[in-house]
Design an enzyme around this catalytic site. Structure first.
Site, PDB file in Angstrom:
ATOM      1  N   HIS A   5      13.677 -10.390 -59.214  1.00  0.00           N
ATOM      2  CA  HIS A   5      14.267 -11.013 -60.408  1.00  0.00           C
ATOM      3  C   HIS A   5      15.277 -12.093 -60.008  1.00  0.00           C
ATOM      4  O   HIS A   5      15.326 -13.168 -60.591  1.00  0.00           O
ATOM      5  CB  HIS A   5      15.011  -9.973 -61.251  1.00  0.00           C
ATOM      6  CG  HIS A   5      14.173  -8.849 -61.754  1.00  0.00           C
ATOM      7  ND1 HIS A   5      14.340  -7.549 -61.342  1.00  0.00           N
ATOM      8  CD2 HIS A   5      13.164  -8.818 -62.656  1.00  0.00           C
ATOM      9  CE1 HIS A   5      13.485  -6.770 -61.957  1.00  0.00           C
ATOM     10  NE2 HIS A   5      12.751  -7.507 -62.766  1.00  0.00           N
ATOM     11  N   MET A  62       8.258  -6.042 -54.471  1.00  0.00           N
ATOM     12  CA  MET A  62       9.394  -5.445 -55.190  1.00  0.00           C
ATOM     13  C   MET A  62       9.024  -5.222 -56.647  1.00  0.00           C
ATOM     14  O   MET A  62       8.351  -6.059 -57.258  1.00  0.00           O
ATOM     15  CB  MET A  62      10.613  -6.354 -55.108  1.00  0.00           C
ATOM     16  CG  MET A  62      11.194  -6.374 -53.733  1.00  0.00           C
ATOM     17  SD  MET A  62      12.807  -7.176 -53.743  1.00  0.00           S
ATOM     18  CE  MET A  62      13.149  -7.163 -51.993  1.00  0.00           C
ATOM     19  N   SER A  63       9.453  -4.099 -57.187  1.00  0.00           N
ATOM     20  CA  SER A  63       9.168  -3.762 -58.580  1.00  0.00           C
ATOM     21  C   SER A  63      10.183  -2.717 -59.033  1.00  0.00           C
ATOM     22  O   SER A  63      10.557  -1.832 -58.252  1.00  0.00           O
ATOM     23  CB  SER A  63       7.758  -3.168 -58.682  1.00  0.00           C
ATOM     24  OG  SER A  63       7.591  -2.526 -59.923  1.00  0.00           O
TER      25      SER A  63
HETATM   26  N1  LIG Z   1       8.695  -8.841 -56.548  1.00  0.00           N
HETATM   27  C1  LIG Z   1       8.826  -9.815 -57.435  1.00  0.00           C
HETATM   28  N2  LIG Z   1       8.844 -11.093 -57.035  1.00  0.00           N
HETATM   29  C2  LIG Z   1       8.957 -12.106 -57.946  1.00  0.00           C
HETATM   30  N3  LIG Z   1       9.065 -11.914 -59.272  1.00  0.00           N
HETATM   31  C3  LIG Z   1       9.065 -10.649 -59.708  1.00  0.00           C
HETATM   32  C4  LIG Z   1       8.956  -9.545 -58.833  1.00  0.00           C
HETATM   33  N4  LIG Z   1       8.991  -8.408 -59.568  1.00  0.00           N
HETATM   34  C5  LIG Z   1       9.113  -8.784 -60.847  1.00  0.00           C
HETATM   35  N5  LIG Z   1       9.164 -10.120 -60.943  1.00  0.00           N
HETATM   36  C6  LIG Z   1       9.221 -10.916 -62.160  1.00  0.00           C
HETATM   37  O1  LIG Z   1      10.382 -10.607 -62.877  1.00  0.00           O
HETATM   38  C7  LIG Z   1      10.126 -10.766 -64.270  1.00  0.00           C
HETATM   39  C8  LIG Z   1      10.561  -9.533 -64.976  1.00  0.00           C
HETATM   40  O2  LIG Z   1       9.738  -8.473 -64.556  1.00  0.00           O
HETATM   41  P1  LIG Z   1      10.053  -6.947 -64.794  1.00  0.00           P
HETATM   42  O3  LIG Z   1      11.412  -6.809 -65.376  1.00  0.00           O
HETATM   43  O4  LIG Z   1       8.910  -6.299 -65.453  1.00  0.00           O
HETATM   44  O5  LIG Z   1      10.191  -6.442 -63.298  1.00  0.00           O
HETATM   45  P2  LIG Z   1       9.251  -5.574 -62.444  1.00  0.00           P
HETATM   46  O6  LIG Z   1       9.982  -5.220 -61.233  1.00  0.00           O
HETATM   47  O7  LIG Z   1       7.924  -6.251 -62.350  1.00  0.00           O
HETATM   48  O8  LIG Z   1       9.141  -4.286 -63.294  1.00  0.00           O
HETATM   49  P3  LIG Z   1       7.950  -3.338 -63.447  1.00  0.00           P
HETATM   50  O9  LIG Z   1       8.146  -2.353 -62.376  1.00  0.00           O
HETATM   51  O10 LIG Z   1       8.225  -2.897 -64.806  1.00  0.00           O
HETATM   52  O11 LIG Z   1       6.651  -4.091 -63.376  1.00  0.00           O
HETATM   53  C9  LIG Z   1       8.628 -11.039 -64.411  1.00  0.00           C
HETATM   54  O12 LIG Z   1       8.418 -12.431 -64.538  1.00  0.00           O
HETATM   55  C10 LIG Z   1       8.095 -10.531 -63.095  1.00  0.00           C
HETATM   56  O13 LIG Z   1       6.881 -11.153 -62.711  1.00  0.00           O
END
Ligand SMILES: Nc1ncnc2c1ncn2[C@@H]1O[C@H](COP(=O)(O)OP(=O)(O)OP(=O)(O)O)[C@@H](O)[C@H]1O
Ligand SMILES: CC(C)(CO)[C@@H](O)C(=O)[O-]
Ligand code: BAL
Length: 288
Positions: free
Chosen positions: A41, A188-189
């Protein structure tokens, strides 16, 4: 000196302030998130700050993109930590609205996501992208930014939003940002925090398998079905339950049988009870 970002709970107050900043000639960037922030993020915020004078980060766990039985209730909500993480950037404004502020009582209008939403994620989460498109359009209304930043980690989501913006003539630039990974390669997630130590090790096989396929395509492999079948088997052997492994055209997301141009390899898989997605873009030697 780091400063805790200014937090808005009222969407219309944010809209007035963004418009006021734009009237002063400032360029505004928007980073929509569901919070539980990580470096993925924050990379979107950093990208926005390269060309925007002001970045709005929205933190909102959007109920309409979760189906009954998914993890809406248990989704991590960590606003205080998120604000601390954002304090390394300036100037950042945060919108953290209540559900009622984004879905006023009685609201029944929703966006019908474009056709591209029906495949892949759409097969396993049929109502997901209608919910995403609806909330993203609302966020564009309440934070009328010049550009919005989305991660390629949610590859299909960016394509859906690009098409929605084109189809509905929304005056905003959509910027795609690369996937940020842990040192060992796991994308990352926010949902990674659901993984036990053992599951975390198993989850690594997803990015390892993607990398192995990239190497094969770069070495000249062209059979999309064979490659995706091999990836599926490798993940299953490791104890992962893939929902789909598809080699697709990055624009249409239609699966590609013979790889002659750039493709995106997309994976959604369950590790224990946790559903993870990942993807990678790769070009065959013949197209370079
Ligand atoms: N590892 C990453 N690298 C770049 N962008 C990311 C990454 N993880 C999430 N994003 C982006 O951050 C924004 C918000 O995503 P979100 O809050 O759903 O995070 P997430 O970590 O993907 O969560 P989830 O685990 O729910 O999928 C989206 O545009 C998503 O693509
Ligand atoms: C774009 C988004 C913030 C809409 O709720 C969400 O789908 C996400 O975090 O990727
Ligand atoms: N980043 C996608 C949000 C979701 O899975 O609902």
């Amino acid at each position: 000196m780091s400063q805790v970002p200014r937090v808005f709970h009222d969407p219309s107050e944010l809209r007035s302030e963004v418009r006021r900043a734009q009237a002063r000639g400032q360029r505004a960037g928007l980073v929509p998130t569901m919070g539980a922030l990580h470096e993925g993020h924050l990379s979107l915020v950093a990208e926005s700050q390269k060309t925007c004078d002001l970045t709005v980060v929205t933190i909102f766990v959007n109920p309409t993109q979760f189906a009954p039985g998914e993890d809406f209730e248990k989704y991590p909500r960590t606003l205080d930590t998120d604000l601390k993480l954002l304090s390394r950037f300036e100037p950042v404004w945060v919108l953290a609205p209540e559900v009622e502020a984004m879905y006023p009582s009685g609201s029944t209008t929703e966006v019908n996501a474009p056709e591209i939403a029906r495949t892949l994620e759409g097969e396993f989460r049929p109502t997901h992208f209608d919910g995403v498109a609806t909330i993203v359009l609302k966020l564009f209304q309440v934070a009328p930014a010049d550009a919005a930043y989305f991660g390629q980690k949610d590859f299909q989501q960016v394509r859906v939003i690009e098409e929605m913006v084109r189809d509905l003539l929304v005056p905003i630039e959509i910027i795609r940002c690369p996937i940020i990974r842990e040192e060992d390669g796991l994308a990352m997630s926010s949902r990674n925090r659901y993984l036990s130590e053992g599951e975390r090790k198993i989850a690594l096989v997803i990015s390892q398998t993607l990398r192995a396929s990239v190497a094969q395509i770069e070495a000249g492999a062209t059979d999309g079905n064979l490659l995706s079948g091999e990836m599926l088997a490798l993940m299953q052997e490791a104890g992962i339950a893939p929902e789909y492994v598809t080699i697709a055209d990055p624009q249409t997301l239609k699966s590609v049988e013979t790889i002659t141009a750039e493709v995106v390899i997309l994976v959604a898989a369950k590790v224990g009870a946790t559903r993870l997605i990942d993807n990678v873009l790769v070009s065959p030697p013949s197209s370079r």
